[in-house]
Design a protein around this motif. Structure first.
Motif, PDB file in Angstrom:
ATOM      1  N   PHE A 385       0.834  -1.207   0.000  1.00  0.00           N
ATOM      2  CA  PHE A 385       0.000   0.000   0.000  1.00  0.00           C
ATOM      3  C   PHE A 385       0.868   1.255   0.000  1.00  0.00           C
ATOM      4  N   TYR A 386       1.948   1.229   0.778  1.00  0.00           N
ATOM      5  CA  TYR A 386       2.914   2.329   0.832  1.00  0.00           C
ATOM      6  C   TYR A 386       4.168   1.810   1.515  1.00  0.00           C
ATOM      7  N   PHE A 387       5.160   2.679   1.666  1.00  0.00           N
ATOM      8  CA  PHE A 387       6.408   2.289   2.317  1.00  0.00           C
ATOM      9  C   PHE A 387       6.675   3.196   3.520  1.00  0.00           C
ATOM     10  N   THR A 388       7.060   2.572   4.635  1.00  0.00           N
ATOM     11  CA  THR A 388       7.644   3.321   5.753  1.00  0.00           C
ATOM     12  C   THR A 388       9.156   3.298   5.564  1.00  0.00           C
ATOM     13  N   MET A 389       9.807   4.428   5.762  1.00  0.00           N
ATOM     14  CA  MET A 389      11.242   4.502   5.471  1.00  0.00           C
ATOM     15  C   MET A 389      11.982   5.206   6.603  1.00  0.00           C
ATOM     16  N   GLY A 390      13.280   5.001   6.648  1.00  0.00           N
ATOM     17  CA  GLY A 390      14.086   5.632   7.685  1.00  0.00           C
ATOM     18  C   GLY A 390      15.549   5.319   7.499  1.00  0.00           C
ATOM     19  N   ALA A 391      16.356   5.834   8.418  1.00  0.00           N
ATOM     20  CA  ALA A 391      17.802   5.609   8.380  1.00  0.00           C
ATOM     21  C   ALA A 391      18.336   5.667   9.802  1.00  0.00           C
ATOM     22  N   ALA A 392      19.490   5.049  10.012  1.00  0.00           N
ATOM     23  CA  ALA A 392      20.113   5.035  11.341  1.00  0.00           C
ATOM     24  C   ALA A 392      21.624   5.136  11.203  1.00  0.00           C
ATOM     25  N   VAL A 393      22.222   5.843  12.159  1.00  0.00           N
ATOM     26  CA  VAL A 393      23.681   5.930  12.287  1.00  0.00           C
ATOM     27  C   VAL A 393      24.064   5.314  13.622  1.00  0.00           C
ATOM     28  N   SER A 394      25.024   4.394  13.618  1.00  0.00           N
ATOM     29  CA  SER A 394      25.526   3.826  14.870  1.00  0.00           C
ATOM     30  C   SER A 394      27.042   3.890  14.895  1.00  0.00           C
ATOM     31  N   GLU A 395      27.570   4.203  16.076  1.00  0.00           N
ATOM     32  CA  GLU A 395      29.021   4.250  16.307  1.00  0.00           C
ATOM     33  C   GLU A 395      29.357   3.263  17.420  1.00  0.00           C
ATOM     34  N   VAL A 396      30.349   2.414  17.182  1.00  0.00           N
ATOM     35  CA  VAL A 396      30.718   1.388  18.164  1.00  0.00           C
ATOM     36  C   VAL A 396      32.218   1.427  18.435  1.00  0.00           C
ATOM     37  N   GLU A 397      32.585   0.816  19.564  1.00  0.00           N
ATOM     38  CA  GLU A 397      34.001   0.578  19.872  1.00  0.00           C
ATOM     39  C   GLU A 397      34.167  -0.911  20.151  1.00  0.00           C
ATOM     40  N   LYS A 487      -2.948   7.135   1.997  1.00  0.00           N
ATOM     41  CA  LYS A 487      -4.402   7.152   2.180  1.00  0.00           C
ATOM     42  C   LYS A 487      -4.809   6.425   3.460  1.00  0.00           C
ATOM     43  N   THR A 488      -3.952   6.470   4.460  1.00  0.00           N
ATOM     44  CA  THR A 488      -4.238   5.778   5.718  1.00  0.00           C
ATOM     45  C   THR A 488      -5.033   6.677   6.651  1.00  0.00           C
ATOM     46  N   VAL A 489      -5.353   6.142   7.840  1.00  0.00           N
ATOM     47  CA  VAL A 489      -6.127   6.914   8.809  1.00  0.00           C
ATOM     48  C   VAL A 489      -5.305   8.116   9.274  1.00  0.00           C
ATOM     49  N   TYR A 490      -5.799   9.305   8.968  1.00  0.00           N
ATOM     50  CA  TYR A 490      -5.139  10.568   9.313  1.00  0.00           C
ATOM     51  C   TYR A 490      -3.698  10.636   8.803  1.00  0.00           C
ATOM     52  N   LYS A 491      -3.409   9.894   7.724  1.00  0.00           N
ATOM     53  CA  LYS A 491      -2.095   9.896   7.058  1.00  0.00           C
ATOM     54  C   LYS A 491      -0.955   9.438   7.979  1.00  0.00           C
ATOM     55  N   SER A 492      -1.274   8.535   8.900  1.00  0.00           N
ATOM     56  CA  SER A 492      -0.229   7.940   9.735  1.00  0.00           C
ATOM     57  C   SER A 492       0.385   6.761   8.982  1.00  0.00           C
ATOM     58  N   LYS A 493       1.542   6.291   9.465  1.00  0.00           N
ATOM     59  CA  LYS A 493       2.219   5.155   8.833  1.00  0.00           C
ATOM     60  C   LYS A 493       2.526   4.071   9.858  1.00  0.00           C
ATOM     61  N   GLY A 494       2.602   2.834   9.371  1.00  0.00           N
ATOM     62  CA  GLY A 494       2.929   1.707  10.239  1.00  0.00           C
ATOM     63  C   GLY A 494       4.349   1.807  10.764  1.00  0.00           C
ATOM     64  N   VAL A 495       4.542   1.366  12.028  1.00  0.00           N
ATOM     65  CA  VAL A 495       5.838   1.570  12.681  1.00  0.00           C
ATOM     66  C   VAL A 495       6.396   0.308  13.328  1.00  0.00           C
ATOM     67  N   GLY A 496       5.602  -0.732  13.481  1.00  0.00           N
ATOM     68  CA  GLY A 496       6.037  -1.879  14.281  1.00  0.00           C
ATOM     69  C   GLY A 496       7.302  -2.547  13.795  1.00  0.00           C
ATOM     70  N   GLU A 497       7.359  -2.878  12.497  1.00  0.00           N
ATOM     71  CA  GLU A 497       8.487  -3.643  11.962  1.00  0.00           C
ATOM     72  C   GLU A 497       9.586  -2.826  11.291  1.00  0.00           C
ATOM     73  N   PRO A 498       9.265  -1.743  10.583  1.00  0.00           N
ATOM     74  CA  PRO A 498      10.303  -1.051   9.797  1.00  0.00           C
ATOM     75  C   PRO A 498      11.589  -0.699  10.530  1.00  0.00           C
TER      76      PRO A 498
END
Length: 520
Positions: A385-397, A487-498
């Motif tokens: 139906f649509y895509f939830t998208m994002g990005a992450a930066v991680s720094e480790v030692e 076209k979702t309810v109040y234009k929100s997006k799914g968040v559980g898995e992405p």
């Protein structure tokens, strides 16, 4: 305890030889689900139902952690083989990949997991020519099943692995190689779906700037020159996740609203509350729809005798689907109450007058996700139906002598549309990230030769603890973006898995630290 009350009802009715209308499955709440309660709780429900049916007594069964892990199944392990073609400008032109999934001793949901994996093997990169073949392998271990992400994270890891390895081979920075191959607005995926409201590049660069990525990467290079046995690494990983069930018939939901004479509202919907805040969001949707305070709404337990034929609470689509069903019920009631609202009456008087005018104050809401209908083989129709998208930066030692690692900092930036409840969504992002981090770093399932699970419990299966949480953890949302096509309810997006896949930014940061070590 199930994410799938409807299927529990159907299978229990089948084993008892009864019709479904004589079985009611009720779920008050779960202490977490994560996919493991989508199908694997049903055998236990059948066993206890048979015992109760024949003894005419209540029956309760609780598995300890070892028993649960031994029989319930886990996330499907994947193996990916790939060949990638580049042009003279280092742009991706072709991908030929074969995916192998360890299903265990039965198919369970493995075919659907593979379907989602095949739809995510590109991650966020435009590849004009793709050949992707998936095979589900039957083995002698327990039957594997759904787990948060449902094949998407496995495919994304394979995608980011080939992006990382290619960048290293051609002598280009990973970030530069990723950025030059991003999808652009209006381009189509390998399953022929046009990308609309494609804000991933914008959110990616926002995160890169907010996290001060370039300066930190330079500081890490300097640190690694000075330190022999401790190395630092940093990684910036993007993701897109398709929202919908790949099984078309599951993309539907129902809800029920009763308004009582005193103006109070009773709400029921087909979704299961399992700590993800679904009931809270549904109360918010109902309050917004009826224009009444939240405290006037009471939500009852999920039950098959209230809302029939509900889809499982899964695929990150439950707020979307159940929310639209609740909104549909509200719209029906609002249409009936419009003459009374026009008089400017307060809510309780509206209900009072409507009741005495014999207006129906109950409604059954229904929603089916539009536009879907992908045809496998033909490669036609819309898969998500649509895509939830994002990005992450991680720094480790990383301590090169012991192999232990510390997550110094993680930053996550997500596009969740117009969030219904940002506090809940931030909690979902944090939890999914840590879960993905554990999956890609410390967790490992081991088996005896006969297929029996060896790692049965936290004693020898290392999930993240408090000390594993990034020392600095920042969550943000995309800024200055629109969602005309959503076209979702109040234009929100799914968040559980992405956000789960974004936890692998820790794994790729560890890989980056080891790359520095190997340069010496």
């Amino acid at each position: 305890s199930t994410q799938n009350a409807n299927e529990t009802q159907a299978v229990v009715a089948s084993v008892l030889g009864l019709s479904a209308n004589k079985i009611a499955c009720k779920v008050k709440r779960l202490g977490g689900g994560f996919g493991g309660k989508e199908s694997r709780t049903i055998p236990l429900a059948c066993i206890t139902s048979i015992a109760s049916y024949h003894t005419k007594r209540p029956v309760r069964c609780m598995l300890d952690r070892n028993e649960d892990m031994a029989i319930s199944g886990q996330r499907n392990p994947f193996m990916g083989k790939w060949k990638v073609g580049l042009d003279e400008n280092n742009k991706l032109v072709a991908l030929d990949t074969e995916l192998y999934l360890n299903a265990g001793w039965s198919s369970d949901l493995s075919v659907a997991v593979m379907e989602r994996a095949l739809g995510h093997i590109d991650n966020v990169y435009y590849i004009p020519n793709v050949r992707a073949v998936g095979r589900c392998c039957r083995t002698n271990i327990h039957s594997n099943t759904a787990f948060r992400g449902f094949g998407g994270p496995q495919a994304n890891v394979i995608a980011e692995t080939y992006m990382t390895e290619i960048a290293e081979r051609i002598g280009m920075t990973q970030e530069q190689f990723r950025e030059m191959n991003f999808y652009k607005e209006g381009q189509t995926t390998h399953f022929d779906q046009e990308l609309k409201d494609w804000h991933l590049p914008k959110g990616y660069f926002q995160l890169k700037e907010k996290s001060n990525f370039d300066a930190r990467k330079a500081a890490i290079e300097e640190f690694n020159k000075q330190s022999k046995w401790r190395k630092r690494g940093i990684s910036l990983i993007p993701t897109k996740y398709g929202i919908s069930f790949t099984a078309l018939h599951l993309n539907q939901a129902g809800a029920m609203i009763h308004i009582y004479h005193d103006g109070s509202v009773l709400l029921s919907h087909g979704g299961v509350e399992m700590g993800q805040g679904l009931h809270t969001k549904m109360i918010q949707v109902c309050a917004e729809g009826l224009q009444i305070p939240l405290d006037m709404i009471h939500i009852v337990e999920t039950s098959t005798d209230k809302v029939a034929n509900a889809s499982p609470t899964a695929a990150s689509a439950s707020s979307d689907m159940n929310g639209m069903a609740v909104k549909n019920a509200c719209d029906q009631i609002n249409e009936r109450l419009e003459p009374y609202r026009a008089k400017g009456l307060p809510w309780k008087e509206i209900v009072h007058h409507a009741y005495f005018d014999r207006v129906n104050l109950s409604a059954n809401g229904f929603y089916k996700v539009p536009d879907l209908g992908y045809k496998w083989g033909e490669n036609k129709g819309q898969l998500f139906f649509y895509f939830t998208m994002g990005a992450a930066v991680s720094e480790v030692e990383v301590d090169l002598l012991t192999g232990s690692h510390t997550v110094i900092r993680s930053d996550v930036n997500m596009d969740l549309g117009r969030s219904i409840n940002p506090s809940i969504d931030i909690g979902q992002i944090e939890g999914a990230f840590i879960q993905g981090m554990g999956w890609s770093t410390t967790e490992e399932s081991l088996y005896f030769p006969n297929g029996r699970l060896f790692t049965q419990g936290p004693g020898n299966y290392k999930i993240p603890g408090f000390q594993c949480i990034p020392q600095e953890f920042n969550i943000s949302f995309f800024e200055d973006v629109t969602h005309e096509s959503v076209k979702t309810v109040y234009k929100s997006k799914g968040v559980g898995e992405p956000p789960l896949f974004l936890g692998t930014s820790v794994y790729f940061a560890i890989r980056n630290a080891l790359w520095y070590a190997r340069q010496e």
